[in-house]
Design a protein around this motif. Structure first.
Motif: not given
Length: 280
Positions: A6-8, A29-34, A51-56, A67-80
């Motif tokens: 969702w582009n919020v 798992v909710l991926a957000m943009q903007e 109940g969500y973990h969030v990385v921004a 990204i917000a997730s009910r499950e653990p979030i691993d191996d985060v990268e901020l660019s490809f």
């Protein structure tokens, strides 16, 4: 797993609505943009209470992904790898990177929340940047899937491309004069698919827009565009059991100009003969 993108269009302005949607629709798992904020400005509290973990990832009041997730979030990268940067009047390989991509591994799925550059106009340097950005994304995808062909990979977000004429219902967006519908942009989208991805929503939801401009009564007239996608690898596509575009989220108070796109994944039963055939 229920995965949504969702582009919020500003998470701080729409946090209550975003969290309410995620809870109501049982989004895992909710991926957000903007998101339009720096990580320290992100409204984590309402997500955590639900109940969500969030990385921004955000650098200013523009762009930003999370990204917000009910499950653990691993191996985060901020660019490809290979992702180009951009700054007005700044050309070359050392241009600063924008906050347009965040990747993470969740429940065995590699998820990238992506906000593809707009392009602005066909003669703008931002358009060249957009094409370079997409080319680098395709190259990274090829490399990832060559190294791990069984990877459940999801590239999700606002791609700022209407891949077919049927995906453009906005009369002001004209092929040959506008971004989003130009031949090079559509070729770049096709190159992503050729890299080993498929639009996993379209076989189940063949029609429907995901974005309507706020101007000129575009939404009441249904003059929208389909520019938000879930592109999945073979392993991810094989796990898809359902999909939806939540058009009604464009209604109500202070809506985003985009709506959520949702897919259901049965990762344990991806060999089931009854799952939809996404790849031909």
């Amino acid at each position: 797993m229920r995965l949504a993108t969702w582009n919020v269009n500003s998470i701080r302005a729409r946090v209550a609505r975003t969290v309410e949607f995620a809870v109501r629709e049982h989004i895992d798992v909710l991926a957000m943009q903007e998101i339009k904020c720096k990580p320290e400005q992100f409204p984590y509290g309402p997500f955590e209470d639900a109940g969500y973990h969030v990385v921004a990832h955000g650098l200013s009041q523009w762009n930003g992904v999370a990204i917000a997730s009910r499950e653990p979030i691993d191996d985060v990268e901020l660019s490809f790898p290979g992702m180009p940067g951009f700054a007005k009047g700044h050309e070359g390989p050392d241009a600063p990177l924008e906050a347009r991509a965040i990747g993470a591994t969740i429940g065995g799925v590699r998820v990238w929340s992506l906000y593809v550059p707009n392009g602005r106009s066909l003669d703008d340097p931002h358009y060249v940047y957009k094409l370079d950005w997409l080319s680098a994304l395709a190259e990274h995808t090829r490399s990832e899937l060559a190294a791990n062909p069984d990877l459940a990979l999801a590239l999700v977000g606002d791609f700022n491309i209407a891949p077919t004429d049927a995906d453009n219902g906005d009369p002001t967006v004209i092929e040959g004069a506008s971004t989003h519908v130009s031949a090079p942009e559509r070729a770049a989208f096709a190159d992503l698919e050729a890299a080993g991805l498929a639009d996993v929503v379209r076989p189940l939801v063949p029609t429907g827009f995901t974005y309507w401009d706020y101007k000129q009564l575009r939404f009441p007239r249904n003059e929208g565009m389909r520019i938000d996608f879930v592109l999945g690898s073979h392993a991810l596509a094989d796990a898809v059991t359902g999909a939806a575009i939540h058009r009604d989220e464009r209604k109500g108070e202070i809506p985003s100009d985009h709506v959520p796109v949702v897919v259901d994944l049965d990762l344990a039963g991806s060999d089931d003969d009854d799952v939809p055939m996404i790849f031909g």
